[in-house]
Design an enzyme around this catalytic site. Structure first.
Site, PDB file in Angstrom:
ATOM      1  N   ASP A 129       0.831  -1.203   0.000  1.00  0.00           N
ATOM      2  CA  ASP A 129       0.000   0.000   0.000  1.00  0.00           C
ATOM      3  C   ASP A 129       0.870   1.259   0.000  1.00  0.00           C
ATOM      4  O   ASP A 129       1.852   1.336   0.742  1.00  0.00           O
ATOM      5  CB  ASP A 129      -0.875  -0.027   1.265  1.00  0.00           C
ATOM      6  CG  ASP A 129      -1.933   1.047   1.278  1.00  0.00           C
ATOM      7  OD1 ASP A 129      -2.759   1.077   0.357  1.00  0.00           O
ATOM      8  OD2 ASP A 129      -1.937   1.874   2.225  1.00  0.00           O
ATOM      9  N   GLU A 188      14.530 -15.024   0.705  1.00  0.00           N
ATOM     10  CA  GLU A 188      14.884 -16.129   1.611  1.00  0.00           C
ATOM     11  C   GLU A 188      13.845 -17.237   1.558  1.00  0.00           C
ATOM     12  O   GLU A 188      14.117 -18.369   1.921  1.00  0.00           O
ATOM     13  CB  GLU A 188      14.917 -15.628   3.061  1.00  0.00           C
ATOM     14  CG  GLU A 188      16.121 -14.839   3.431  1.00  0.00           C
ATOM     15  CD  GLU A 188      15.936 -14.252   4.838  1.00  0.00           C
ATOM     16  OE1 GLU A 188      15.236 -14.862   5.678  1.00  0.00           O
ATOM     17  OE2 GLU A 188      16.468 -13.158   5.066  1.00  0.00           O
TER      18      GLU A 188
HETATM   19  C1  NOJ Z   1      -4.468   2.945  -0.987  1.00  0.00           C
HETATM   20  C2  NOJ Z   1      -5.598   1.995  -0.716  1.00  0.00           C
HETATM   21  O1  NOJ Z   1      -5.893   1.287  -1.882  1.00  0.00           O
HETATM   22  C3  NOJ Z   1      -6.751   2.842  -0.237  1.00  0.00           C
HETATM   23  O2  NOJ Z   1      -7.940   2.109  -0.159  1.00  0.00           O
HETATM   24  C4  NOJ Z   1      -6.381   3.439   1.090  1.00  0.00           C
HETATM   25  O3  NOJ Z   1      -7.408   4.316   1.494  1.00  0.00           O
HETATM   26  C5  NOJ Z   1      -5.065   4.221   0.988  1.00  0.00           C
HETATM   27  N1  NOJ Z   1      -4.061   3.538   0.257  1.00  0.00           N
HETATM   28  C6  NOJ Z   1      -4.524   4.484   2.369  1.00  0.00           C
HETATM   29  O4  NOJ Z   1      -4.075   3.293   2.939  1.00  0.00           O
END
Ligand code: NOJ
Length: 573
Positions: A214, A266
């Site tokens: 993310d 790993e």
């Molecule tokens: C990207 C994620 O796909 C989204 O749903 C989220 O709100 C933001 N990152 C923050 O984590």
């Protein structure tokens, strides 16, 4: 069940089709209105039958769900609404038995205000080692009443929140690039680095095949904390990712990514092949592909493809730029048409503004998905026809791709959810101006004629489903040879069978305005008509078409897979 020798293929990720599961909305096995891990396991045969190679499960961790689970309070457990660690183990085992891999979500930029380390940081006070794990700063102004910088947060408002200290007075501010309930980790602190190594190992040990990362382009903050230019839309410091921006794409990220890669490597073994990463980084190609160099993350979503308007030249330019950039670093491109953050393709392609133009000489601003497009009228039939055509285009391109749950059913964005049901923080943070992303997160219709359409048994789903979704259930589409579901099945089966598809090269053919035409070796040709007039294909042996052809005529908004001219038919038997 024996997954077979191909499961150990070390290059599986270069061509993989990965299905994104948003667990809250996929399948509700215990009929509480919320999807769960056992629900996913129960649908593995459906996913295997669809023909995908892997699934990616969006966050399933304990969380107060301020941001649908992207606010994690424990990285080593499962949210009680979604099940238990035993359920996760069962999912890994059952998926692997079917030859399906499982990627999960790593949320390294921020956690939840409920995370015990953040709670400890609040309690410990300024200057403590606990606060060093997050980005706490004194405010500006005489009494520290102004935030440390002018930065805006992703979901609206400022990126800093002031805390009340133990003595009851307003004190330091902490950084949150997203909602105030999502404090940013301090990646300058070695304990944070070690903690995330441990989280990777925890899930690799349980048999996860990899992670979607993310906001992979954030994490590191310019330690000078400079203000950024004002965004006229918000009045706050911009969120734009201009070169040198203080919170985006900082050079130190490379070392963090290499560190994660070493951990993943790993775990590579001959039975299962490599564990992999896919990065979420909304960056221009030339910067994004740095993340997929051989010693860093394996793949990265191709968001410019997703953002492209419905127009041949625009797609072509994005495809060319993407392939050239990926070729330069030896990584495969990763195509994507939708996810849990953007308007579903059926609705997007049915609107007058279908995306951003990448045509030569035409410069358009980035389209702001949630506000610029929402509310524009949508021609669902046109959008669905184009979404079918876009799916065949995407699956014919070199590299891997992602399918967001419900895309294979042709679900449209639910744009009229009742206001009281909206849960996306964008809705509150925009002072109820922007409805947010709930419209693409509505629970999946599996069967039957009325809600919850087989999502659960009879409990109301956490977001209401449209009444007409009885026409779009997987059960209904199963029997219809022309359904979107059967188009996806046929396309994915062909992708597995046809050695021309997946990773590799492609060559454009000269074509008129509005047409995309390319070949792949051996013996494959894809033609897309994005224009509004018929296109004559000439003599062609059809493999698959997104909508019926009129003899040799490719109608508007249609993609066809054919054998190139002068190819003898025995090659496809
Ligand atoms: C990207 C994620 O796909 C989204 O749903 C989220 O709100 C933001 N990152 C923050 O984590």
């Amino acid at each position: 069940m024996n997954p077979g020798p191909k499961f150990a293929d070390h290059d599986w990720w270069r061509s993989a089709v990965v299905y994104q599961v948003y667990p809250r909305s996929f399948a509700d096995s215990n009929n509480d209105g919320v999807g769960d891990v056992a629900g996913i396991t129960g649908k593995l045969d459906y996913l295997k039958g669809l023909g995908v190679d892997a699934i990616w499960v969006s966050p399933w961790y304990p969380s107060p769900l301020w941001d649908g689970g992207y606010d994690v309070s424990d990285y080593r457990d499962i949210h009680p609404d979604f099940g238990t660690l035993d359920d996760a183990d069962e999912l890994f085992e059952q998926a692997h038995a079917r030859g399906l891999r499982v990627l999960i979500d790593l949320v390294p930029n921020h956690c939840s205000i409920d995370h015990p380390w953040f709670q400890a940081a609040l309690a410990a006070g300024p200057g403590s080692p606990e606060r060093e794990l997050f980005v706490f700063r004194e405010g500006r102004g005489d009494g520290g009443e102004l935030p440390p910088t002018n930065w805006g947060a992703s979901f609206g408002g400022g990126a800093w929140e002031r805390v009340i200290e133990a003595d009851g007075t307003p004190g330091q501010w902490f950084l949150h690039m997203f909602a105030p309930e999502q404090p940013d980790w301090n990646w300058e602190n070695p304990r944070v680095l070690e903690e995330f190594d441990g989280i990777l190992r925890f899930w690799f040990d349980r048999d996860a095949d990899g992670f979607r990362v993310d906001v992979a382009d954030s994490l590191i903050i310019d330690q000078d904390f400079p203000d950024t230019p004002i965004d006229p839309r918000t009045g706050k410091g911009t969120w734009e990712k201009y070169p040198g921006a203080p919170c985006w794409d900082r050079p130190e990220l490379a070392e963090i990514q290499r560190r994660w890669r070493r951990v993943a490597d790993e775990y590579t073994n001959s039975a299962q092949g490599p564990r992999i990463f896919v990065s979420e980084a909304y960056l221009p190609f030339e910067r994004m592909v740095e993340y997929v160099r051989a010693d860093r993350l394996h793949t990265s979503f191709n968001f410019e493809f997703l953002q492209s308007e419905w127009y041949a030249e625009s797609f072509r330019n994005v495809i060319d730029k993407s392939l050239a950039a990926h070729r330069g670093v030896g990584a495969p491109a990763t195509w994507v048409l939708g996810n849990h953050d953007v308007i579903r393709p059926v609705s997007r392609y049915g609107k007058s503004l279908s995306g951003r133009s990448f045509r030569s000489g035409v410069v358009t601003d980035e389209v702001h998905w949630l506000d610029d497009m929402a509310g524009l009228p949508v021609d669902v039939a046109l959008g669905r026809r184009r979404a079918r055509a876009a799916a065949l285009l995407m699956m014919a391109l070199p590299g891997g791709c992602y399918v967001y749950q419900g895309e294979e059913l042709g679900l449209e964005e639910v744009e009229d959810l009742p206001e009281e049901s909206l849960q996306d923080p964008v809705w509150v943070r925009s002072n109820h101006m922007i409805r947010g992303r709930d419209g693409c997160r509505v629970p999946i219709p599996w069967s039957g004629n009325s809600a919850p359409f087989g999502f659960g048994t009879d409990a109301d789903p956490w977001l209401p489903q449209p009444n007409h979704w009885g026409e779009l259930t997987a059960e209904r589409q199963d029997d219809d040879p022309d359904s979107m579901l059967n188009l996806y099945r046929a396309a994915l089966a062909e992708r597995h069978r046809n050695t021309a598809l997946g990773d590799g090269e492609m060559s454009w053919e000269e074509s008129e305005d509005g047409i995309l035409s390319f070949t792949r070796e051996p013996g494959f040709r894809c033609v897309v008509n994005t224009g509004d007039t018929d296109h004559d294909l000439g003599e062609a042996t059809v493999i698959l078409t997104s909508s019926p052809l009129g003899g040799s005529v490719l109608p508007p908004n249609t993609t066809v897979w054919v054998l190139p001219p002068n190819t003898t038919v025995w090659m496809v038997s």
